[in-house]
Design a protein around this motif. Structure first.
Motif, short mmCIF file in Angstrom:
data_model
loop_
_atom_site.label_atom_id
_atom_site.label_comp_id
_atom_site.label_asym_id
_atom_site.label_seq_id
_atom_site.Cartn_x
_atom_site.Cartn_y
_atom_site.Cartn_z
N ASP A 280 0.82 -1.20 0.00
CA ASP A 280 0.00 0.00 0.00
C ASP A 280 0.86 1.26 0.00
N GLU A 281 1.93 1.24 0.76
CA GLU A 281 2.84 2.39 0.82
C GLU A 281 3.57 2.57 -0.50
N ALA A 282 4.04 1.47 -1.08
CA ALA A 282 4.79 1.55 -2.34
C ALA A 282 3.93 2.05 -3.48
N GLU A 283 2.67 1.59 -3.53
CA GLU A 283 1.80 1.94 -4.65
C GLU A 283 1.20 3.33 -4.53
N LYS A 284 1.39 3.97 -3.39
CA LYS A 284 0.90 5.33 -3.20
C LYS A 284 2.03 6.34 -3.02
N GLY A 285 3.26 5.86 -3.11
CA GLY A 285 4.41 6.73 -2.90
C GLY A 285 4.80 7.49 -4.15
N PRO A 286 5.87 8.31 -4.06
CA PRO A 286 6.35 9.09 -5.21
C PRO A 286 6.72 8.18 -6.38
N GLN A 287 6.32 8.57 -7.58
CA GLN A 287 6.62 7.85 -8.82
C GLN A 287 6.15 6.39 -8.79
N ALA A 288 5.11 6.12 -8.02
CA ALA A 288 4.64 4.74 -7.90
C ALA A 288 4.26 4.15 -9.23
N HIS A 289 3.71 4.98 -10.12
CA HIS A 289 3.26 4.47 -11.42
C HIS A 289 4.27 4.70 -12.53
N ALA A 290 5.47 5.07 -12.18
CA ALA A 290 6.52 5.16 -13.19
C ALA A 290 6.93 3.75 -13.58
N ILE A 291 6.85 3.42 -14.88
CA ILE A 291 7.18 2.07 -15.32
C ILE A 291 8.63 2.00 -15.78
N THR A 292 9.21 0.83 -15.63
CA THR A 292 10.61 0.63 -15.99
C THR A 292 10.77 -0.13 -17.31
N LYS A 293 9.67 -0.67 -17.84
CA LYS A 293 9.66 -1.31 -19.16
C LYS A 293 8.37 -0.93 -19.86
N TRP A 294 8.41 -0.81 -21.17
CA TRP A 294 7.23 -0.45 -21.96
C TRP A 294 7.46 -0.83 -23.41
N LEU A 295 6.41 -0.73 -24.20
CA LEU A 295 6.51 -0.93 -25.65
C LEU A 295 6.66 0.42 -26.31
N GLY A 296 7.49 0.51 -27.35
CA GLY A 296 7.64 1.76 -28.07
C GLY A 296 9.04 1.94 -28.61
N ARG A 297 9.19 2.95 -29.44
CA ARG A 297 10.47 3.20 -30.12
C ARG A 297 11.61 3.43 -29.14
N ASP A 298 11.33 4.07 -28.01
CA ASP A 298 12.39 4.39 -27.06
C ASP A 298 12.50 3.37 -25.93
N SER A 299 11.90 2.19 -26.12
CA SER A 299 11.94 1.18 -25.06
C SER A 299 13.30 0.48 -25.02
N PRO A 300 13.91 0.40 -23.84
CA PRO A 300 15.17 -0.32 -23.73
C PRO A 300 14.99 -1.83 -23.69
N ASP A 301 13.78 -2.29 -23.39
CA ASP A 301 13.53 -3.73 -23.25
C ASP A 301 12.02 -3.97 -23.30
N PHE A 302 11.57 -4.70 -24.32
CA PHE A 302 10.13 -4.97 -24.42
C PHE A 302 9.83 -6.47 -24.34
N VAL A 303 10.78 -7.27 -23.88
CA VAL A 303 10.54 -8.71 -23.74
C VAL A 303 9.72 -8.94 -22.47
N PRO A 304 8.57 -9.59 -22.59
CA PRO A 304 7.71 -9.75 -21.41
C PRO A 304 8.25 -10.80 -20.44
N ARG A 305 7.92 -10.61 -19.19
CA ARG A 305 8.12 -11.63 -18.16
C ARG A 305 6.93 -12.58 -18.28
N THR A 306 7.16 -13.87 -18.46
CA THR A 306 6.07 -14.82 -18.67
C THR A 306 5.96 -15.80 -17.50
N GLY A 307 4.82 -16.44 -17.42
CA GLY A 307 4.58 -17.44 -16.40
C GLY A 307 3.35 -18.24 -16.73
#
Length: 375
Positions: A280-307
């Protein structure tokens, strides 16, 4: 909304571009469109209609599966300008605004549902606070419940240009790959999972290519989006994700199964959770919704984690954007919510819409996507 760039300004949807032969073409992708259309069928780009009237259904749209892929149902064959105002019932003018109360009419891109089969459905909605819907869903399913289904959700990054167009193109591209690839492996459960997981990786790559194809070459704020997908085959669920859209397993209350968040976010919040910060604290803290991977031209890594997981009790496979899980992140909270809004006999489309409405009732601070398969 997920974020990793600088906030872009809102722009009105452009009108179709007239050609020398009198035809009209989409300014986003160049596909031919009708003057009445508020939405390009080829790329999903929003348009400002230049005429009021009905858009005729093609033979392709007449088939149920193609209806869902076009983001329209037979009842939605008339474009939004021909409908009464949702706020007061007044007439919608050619400029897209109510002539009585001035409310802007929503487009098909703002809110749509999909139901390729009785046991699979999705609902995608703009929410309350955002000016456009940058989420997208794409689903497919066999007609027999529990056989095979594909659920895809992409959440466009709000600070990137044309993310609404790119996310829809990405979701459709990923769905099409997963529909076309029906790997069975080498006959063992492990090889079957590996084969489907490989298809999910290929689907993410196709989705990434679709995002790039819908990004202007000279754009300094490249379109980007998240990716979450689940392939359901009987009791097997194989999933993958990039970013913070999620895959959950929600068993029925009392069925003996435990609810679970299957996917793992690529986000600042998830990194803090991994270091011991309470969720709860992590998901409401600063930059909580900043993502570290994404799809797009400037993406450093778009390989999904699978399971993968094997389910043995009745319940729901749920793929959603943060517009839903913002308000109920824990799998146990979602299980209680699903129990509150549905019964074991509820239709997936009914529950998908109810979950979207519930998120909107709590503020709708983001776009909301819900894709469900009933097992």
């Amino acid at each position: 909304m997920t974020d990793h760039l600088t906030q872009s300004t809102a722009e009105a949807a452009p009108a179709a571009t007239p050609q020398a032969d009198g035809s009209l073409h989409c300014p986003h992708c160049g596909a031919e469109v009708a003057a009445q259309e508020a939405f390009c069928e080829a790329c999903g780009g929003a348009l400002t209609p230049t005429a009021v009237g009905s858009v005729g259904q093609s033979d392709e749209m007449a088939a149920p599966i193609e209806i869902t892929r076009s983001l329209k149902t037979e009842d939605e064959a008339t474009v939004v300008l021909a409908r009464p105002c949702a706020n007061c019932g007044g007439v919608i003018g050619a400029d897209g605004y109510c002539e009585t109360c001035g409310t802007k009419a929503p487009t098909e891109r703002d809110h749509y549902t999909e139901q390729p089969a009785s046991w699979v459905a999705a609902c995608c909605d703009r929410g309350v606070r955002h000016h456009r819907n940058e989420d997208a869903t794409a689903v497919a399913a066999g007609p027999t419940p529990g056989t095979r289904a594909v659920l895809v959700v992409c959440d466009g990054v709000s600070t990137s240009l044309d993310s609404d167009v790119a996310s829809l193109a990405a979701a459709r591209a990923a769905r099409d790959v997963l529909v076309a690839h029906k790997p069975v492996g080498l006959g063992t459960p492990a090889s079957r999972v590996a084969a489907i997981s490989n298809a999910v990786v290929k689907a993410a790559a196709s989705a990434n290519a679709a995002v790039i194809d819908n990004t202007a070459p000279d754009s300094e704020n490249a379109a980007s989006c998240t990716f979450a997908a689940a392939v359901v085959e009987a009791g097997l669920v194989v999933f993958g994700n990039v970013g913070d859209s999620r895959v959950y397993w929600i068993p029925d209350h009392g069925s003996g199964g435990d609810p679970a968040e299957l996917s793992v976010d690529d986000s600042v919040a998830q990194a803090r959770i991994a270091m011991g910060t309470p969720r709860d604290e992590a998901e409401k803290g600063p930059q909580a919704h900043a993502i570290t991977k994404w799809l797009g031209r400037d993406s450093p890594d778009f390989v999904p984690r699978t399971g993968s997981t094997v389910v043995t009790s009745p319940g729901w496979v749920l793929v959603c954007s943060d517009g839903l899980w913002n308000y109920a992140s824990e799998a146990t909270a979602l299980q209680s919510l699903v129990a509150e809004l549905s019964t074991p006999e509820s239709e997936p489309l009914e529950l998908a819409v109810a979950l979207v409405d519930w998120a909107n009732d709590r503020g709708g601070k983001d776009n909301i996507s819900v894709a469900l398969a009933r097992l």
